[in-house]
Design a protein around this motif. Sequence first.
Motif, mmCIF file in Angstrom:
data_model
loop_
_atom_site.group_PDB
_atom_site.id
_atom_site.type_symbol
_atom_site.label_atom_id
_atom_site.label_comp_id
_atom_site.label_asym_id
_atom_site.label_seq_id
_atom_site.Cartn_x
_atom_site.Cartn_y
_atom_site.Cartn_z
ATOM 1 N N LEU A 84 0.831 -1.208 0.000
ATOM 2 C CA LEU A 84 0.000 0.000 0.000
ATOM 3 C C LEU A 84 0.859 1.249 0.000
ATOM 4 C CD1 LEU A 84 -2.459 -0.890 2.896
ATOM 5 C CD2 LEU A 84 -2.938 -1.020 0.458
ATOM 6 N N PRO A 85 0.397 2.312 -0.656
ATOM 7 C CA PRO A 85 1.086 3.586 -0.496
ATOM 8 C C PRO A 85 0.951 4.036 0.964
ATOM 9 C CG PRO A 85 -0.628 3.742 -2.183
ATOM 10 C CD PRO A 85 -0.748 2.403 -1.560
ATOM 11 N N PRO A 86 1.980 4.649 1.510
ATOM 12 C CA PRO A 86 1.900 5.079 2.918
ATOM 13 C C PRO A 86 0.672 5.929 3.229
ATOM 14 C CG PRO A 86 4.147 5.258 2.148
ATOM 15 C CD PRO A 86 3.305 4.893 0.942
ATOM 16 N N TRP A 87 0.236 6.776 2.290
ATOM 17 C CA TRP A 87 -0.913 7.639 2.582
ATOM 18 C C TRP A 87 -2.173 6.827 2.865
ATOM 19 C CZ3 TRP A 87 -5.353 7.455 -0.220
ATOM 20 C CH2 TRP A 87 -5.299 6.964 -1.519
ATOM 21 N N LEU A 88 -2.368 5.712 2.181
ATOM 22 C CA LEU A 88 -3.553 4.880 2.422
ATOM 23 C C LEU A 88 -3.407 4.106 3.729
ATOM 24 C CD1 LEU A 88 -6.278 3.740 1.580
ATOM 25 C CD2 LEU A 88 -5.071 2.084 0.154
ATOM 26 N N TRP A 89 -2.223 3.587 3.968
ATOM 27 C CA TRP A 89 -1.963 2.833 5.186
ATOM 28 C C TRP A 89 -2.137 3.705 6.424
ATOM 29 C CZ3 TRP A 89 2.842 3.164 8.086
ATOM 30 C CH2 TRP A 89 2.912 2.244 9.123
ATOM 31 N N LEU A 90 -1.717 4.973 6.358
ATOM 32 C CA LEU A 90 -1.794 5.863 7.514
ATOM 33 C C LEU A 90 -3.233 6.207 7.911
ATOM 34 C CD1 LEU A 90 1.142 8.258 6.663
ATOM 35 C CD2 LEU A 90 0.991 6.731 8.646
ATOM 36 N N LEU A 91 -4.180 6.001 7.022
ATOM 37 C CA LEU A 91 -5.571 6.282 7.367
ATOM 38 C C LEU A 91 -6.090 5.326 8.449
ATOM 39 C CD1 LEU A 91 -7.000 7.040 3.815
ATOM 40 C CD2 LEU A 91 -6.476 8.673 5.641
ATOM 41 N N TRP A 92 -5.501 4.158 8.549
ATOM 42 C CA TRP A 92 -5.943 3.188 9.560
ATOM 43 C C TRP A 92 -5.639 3.632 10.990
ATOM 44 C CZ3 TRP A 92 -8.754 -1.366 9.035
ATOM 45 C CH2 TRP A 92 -9.133 -1.672 7.733
ATOM 46 N N PRO A 93 -4.392 3.969 11.337
ATOM 47 C CA PRO A 93 -4.196 4.464 12.708
ATOM 48 C C PRO A 93 -4.890 5.813 12.936
ATOM 49 C CG PRO A 93 -2.136 4.578 11.466
ATOM 50 C CD PRO A 93 -3.125 3.813 10.625
ATOM 51 N N LEU A 94 -5.044 6.598 11.882
ATOM 52 C CA LEU A 94 -5.779 7.849 12.010
ATOM 53 C C LEU A 94 -7.229 7.558 12.408
ATOM 54 C CD1 LEU A 94 -5.421 10.931 11.666
ATOM 55 C CD2 LEU A 94 -6.209 10.626 9.311
ATOM 56 N N PHE A 95 -7.861 6.562 11.769
ATOM 57 C CA PHE A 95 -9.218 6.164 12.153
ATOM 58 C C PHE A 95 -9.240 5.695 13.612
ATOM 59 C CE2 PHE A 95 -12.315 2.747 12.807
ATOM 60 C CZ PHE A 95 -13.492 3.443 12.582
ATOM 61 N N ALA A 96 -8.223 4.951 14.019
ATOM 62 C CA ALA A 96 -8.179 4.444 15.396
ATOM 63 C C ALA A 96 -8.153 5.567 16.424
ATOM 64 C CB ALA A 96 -6.968 3.522 15.578
ATOM 65 N N SER A 97 -7.689 6.752 16.026
ATOM 66 C CA SER A 97 -7.680 7.879 16.965
ATOM 67 C C SER A 97 -9.096 8.332 17.331
ATOM 68 C CB SER A 97 -6.872 9.049 16.393
ATOM 69 O OG SER A 97 -7.567 9.692 15.341
ATOM 70 N N LEU A 98 -10.088 7.910 16.571
ATOM 71 C CA LEU A 98 -11.482 8.269 16.848
ATOM 72 C C LEU A 98 -12.180 7.285 17.791
ATOM 73 C CD1 LEU A 98 -12.667 9.035 13.185
ATOM 74 C CD2 LEU A 98 -12.047 10.712 14.942
ATOM 75 N N LEU A 99 -11.644 6.095 17.942
ATOM 76 C CA LEU A 99 -12.358 5.005 18.615
ATOM 77 C C LEU A 99 -12.827 5.332 20.021
ATOM 78 C CD1 LEU A 99 -10.199 1.941 17.533
ATOM 79 C CD2 LEU A 99 -12.314 2.799 16.497
ATOM 80 N N HIS A 100 -11.958 5.908 20.838
ATOM 81 C CA HIS A 100 -12.276 6.175 22.246
ATOM 82 C C HIS A 100 -12.774 7.590 22.474
ATOM 83 C CE1 HIS A 100 -10.568 2.387 23.496
ATOM 84 N NE2 HIS A 100 -9.538 2.637 22.719
ATOM 85 N N HIS A 101 -12.989 8.315 21.391
ATOM 86 C CA HIS A 101 -13.328 9.728 21.521
ATOM 87 C C HIS A 101 -14.577 10.045 20.705
ATOM 88 C CE1 HIS A 101 -9.555 9.980 23.616
ATOM 89 N NE2 HIS A 101 -9.018 9.300 22.618
ATOM 90 N N ALA A 102 -14.411 10.524 19.492
ATOM 91 C CA ALA A 102 -15.555 10.961 18.689
ATOM 92 C C ALA A 102 -16.528 9.829 18.373
ATOM 93 C CB ALA A 102 -15.067 11.619 17.397
ATOM 94 N N LEU A 103 -16.025 8.598 18.286
ATOM 95 C CA LEU A 103 -16.910 7.466 17.975
ATOM 96 C C LEU A 103 -17.284 6.623 19.193
ATOM 97 C CD1 LEU A 103 -15.408 6.171 14.601
ATOM 98 C CD2 LEU A 103 -17.430 7.603 14.963
ATOM 99 N N ALA A 104 -16.874 7.022 20.378
ATOM 100 C CA ALA A 104 -17.111 6.201 21.576
ATOM 101 C C ALA A 104 -18.594 5.894 21.786
ATOM 102 C CB ALA A 104 -16.529 6.893 22.804
ATOM 103 N N TRP A 105 -19.463 6.840 21.486
ATOM 104 C CA TRP A 105 -20.905 6.640 21.669
ATOM 105 C C TRP A 105 -21.440 5.514 20.786
ATOM 106 C CZ3 TRP A 105 -24.173 6.986 17.520
ATOM 107 C CH2 TRP A 105 -23.621 7.530 16.353
ATOM 108 N N LEU A 106 -20.818 5.309 19.627
ATOM 109 C CA LEU A 106 -21.329 4.376 18.620
ATOM 110 C C LEU A 106 -21.215 2.917 19.040
ATOM 111 C CD1 LEU A 106 -22.484 4.091 15.746
ATOM 112 C CD2 LEU A 106 -20.130 4.151 14.902
ATOM 113 N N TRP A 107 -20.227 2.589 19.856
ATOM 114 C CA TRP A 107 -19.952 1.184 20.175
ATOM 115 C C TRP A 107 -21.004 0.566 21.094
ATOM 116 C CZ3 TRP A 107 -17.630 1.238 16.153
ATOM 117 C CH2 TRP A 107 -16.583 2.103 15.842
ATOM 118 N N ARG A 108 -21.938 1.361 21.587
ATOM 119 C CA ARG A 108 -23.059 0.820 22.370
ATOM 120 C C ARG A 108 -24.275 0.525 21.492
ATOM 121 N NH1 ARG A 108 -21.143 5.115 25.184
ATOM 122 N NH2 ARG A 108 -22.949 6.385 24.689
#
Length: 171
Positions: A84-108
């Motif tokens: 993968l080009p690094p720019w596409l690969w980097l989107l994955w840890p960037l998405f993970a930065s949302l898990l416990h914050h902006a998306l925390a409400w969604l996991w319920r």
Amino acid sequence: MTSARLLANLAGFQLGWFACVLGGSLVGGAVVTLVLALHLRWLARAGEWRWLVGFAALGLAIDGGLALAGGFRFDGEPRVLGLLPPWLWLLWPLFASLLHHALAWLWRHPWLAALGGATGGPLSYLAGARLAGVELAPWLLAAEALVWAGLCRWLCHRLGHAASAARLRTG
């Protein structure tokens, strides 16, 4: 989490996403590195770095596998481990930065999370591909819908239960 911190989390993600998609690996890499460093310094919970590393590995496995299967066509870009080009690969840890914050409400909300993954994931790939000039195989968006729906359901199991248990302990 305060609304200012949630907005900072969302803004950092969007800034990183656009930097990767429009700026490529060099610009995207610099911006995502800065966004994730700031995230880890001011927003992250203890041990949250593990989620960022885990999603980096997961992204390499999932999108790398889909790239090997012919799902993406990147013209002449350097690639992480030849996948993968690094720019596409980097989107994955960037998405993970949302898990416990902006998306925390969604996991319920497992079915809402699955629906969001099944629609939001492929739409993000489609928009990113169009902006970055990446060609997608006809079957890729359906595969990404399944991947992201399943991933979001799994996140509900992992993070939704953890949030409920934490509320009971502090309760």
